[in-house]
Motif scaffolding. Structure first.
Motif, short mmCIF file in Angstrom:
data_model
loop_
_atom_site.label_atom_id
_atom_site.label_comp_id
_atom_site.label_asym_id
_atom_site.label_seq_id
_atom_site.Cartn_x
_atom_site.Cartn_y
_atom_site.Cartn_z
N VAL A 12 9.87 76.73 12.48
CA VAL A 12 9.38 75.56 11.74
C VAL A 12 7.87 75.65 11.65
CG1 VAL A 12 9.29 73.06 11.64
CG2 VAL A 12 11.33 74.20 12.55
N CYS A 13 7.35 75.82 10.43
CA CYS A 13 5.94 76.16 10.24
C CYS A 13 5.36 75.41 9.05
CB CYS A 13 5.79 77.66 10.05
SG CYS A 13 4.09 78.24 9.89
N HIS A 20 13.29 79.93 6.47
CA HIS A 20 14.24 78.83 6.63
C HIS A 20 13.72 77.83 7.66
CE1 HIS A 20 18.01 76.67 7.01
NE2 HIS A 20 17.94 76.82 8.32
N GLN A 21 13.76 76.54 7.32
CA GLN A 21 13.27 75.48 8.20
C GLN A 21 14.45 74.73 8.81
OE1 GLN A 21 9.48 74.98 8.44
NE2 GLN A 21 10.09 77.06 7.88
N PHE A 46 7.99 67.27 9.82
CA PHE A 46 9.09 67.75 10.67
C PHE A 46 9.67 66.58 11.48
CE2 PHE A 46 10.48 69.59 14.83
CZ PHE A 46 11.63 70.20 14.35
#
Length: 283
Positions: A12-13, A20-21, A46
């Motif tokens: 997660v970036c 892909h998140q 997020f």
């Protein structure tokens, strides 16, 4: 050891098109299943933006919030970072981990700063450090690949030119040409937050020489579970603990995912292996 996690270990970036998140529910559940006590915030969007909703979500997984990684432009005389800093201090608990962003997307290219830009950067870092301290908060600077504080000479210029504490990220330092063991010994009193990564030195040298982009190196396995790479993680931990370090050890193995991993595989297994290694080090 106060051990926390970070969403980037689950791919997660904040970088557009990174990969892909994963959804926060699964990431937080896996953090807790692994026994982590807290997490960094992750990129905007997020976790819920409202503090109450965010804290309730974290509490439902028995996780605390250790701080947040905030990339922000600090070297541009025409840009005032204070409003962004104030919003972050108002909305985020824990350590504010700053990266001296370039203003460009991603971490594969960066400008060279002139004297005026360096003066602005150092003055902003001092002002932000004092502003946070006046509110009883801690700010650190994270030397980071693809930012304007990446290489060893830049790290040393920050150490000599301002008072900001550092986030020691074992991986980003090595990729940028700074030996993290040396920095832990040389600047232990300035280190207030730690990101633990292990690194494939061969790939790191290719990034440093410009033979491969940072993003592609991460995709190719630049970061390894602790103990599987080439960094002396136990030596760094011993050095900092002997110097009186009492902050968090944040598990970070930046990864790029192509799709949703199977249960218990991918990031979960990599972080598990890292925690097993830390457990052996602690014993």
């Amino acid at each position: 050891m106060r051990i926390a996690g970070a969403p980037i270990s689950w791919g997660v970036c904040e970088v557009p098109g990174w990969g892909h998140q994963m959804e926060p529910g699964r990431v937080l559940a896996e953090m807790r299943a692994l026994g982590l006590a807290a997490t960094e915030l992750g990129p905007d969007g997020f976790l819920p933006g409202g503090a109450r909703e965010r804290d309730e979500l974290l509490a439902s997984h028995a996780l605390g919030l250790v701080g947040a990684f905030v990339p922000i432009v600090l070297h541009d005389p025409a840009f005032d970072p204070v409003p962004v800093i104030d919003r972050a201090l108002d909305g985020i608990g824990g350590v504010l981990v700053l990266a001296a962003a370039t203003g460009l997307d991603g971490y594969d290219e960066r400008p060279v700063l002139d004297t005026k830009a360096w003066s602005t950067l150092l003055a902003n870092l001092d002002a932000i450090t004092a502003r946070a301290a006046a509110r009883g908060r801690l700010v650190t600077l994270h030397p980071h690949v693809g930012t304007v504080v990446e290489r060893r000479d830049e790290v040393e210029r920050v150490l000599g030119g301002c008072s900001v504490p550092l986030c020691l990220d074992t991986g980003h330092l090595l990729v940028g040409g700074t030996d993290p063991v040396w920095l832990a010994r040389f600047a232990a009193p300035r280190i207030a937050h730690v990101h633990l990564k292990d690194v494939d030195v061969g790939l790191a040298q290719q990034v440093l020489k410009g033979d491969v982009t940072y993003t592609n190196a991460v995709k190719d396995g630049l970061y390894r579970p602790l103990g599987d790479g080439d960094i002396d993680i136990p030596g760094i931990i011993r050095t900092l603990e002997d110097a009186g370090y009492e902050g968090w050890w944040v598990m970070e193995q930046d990864t790029v995912l192509t799709d949703e991993p199977a249960e218990g595989a991918g990031p979960y297994d990599d972080v598990r292996r890292s925690l097993d290694f830390l457990s052996r080090v602690a014993r």
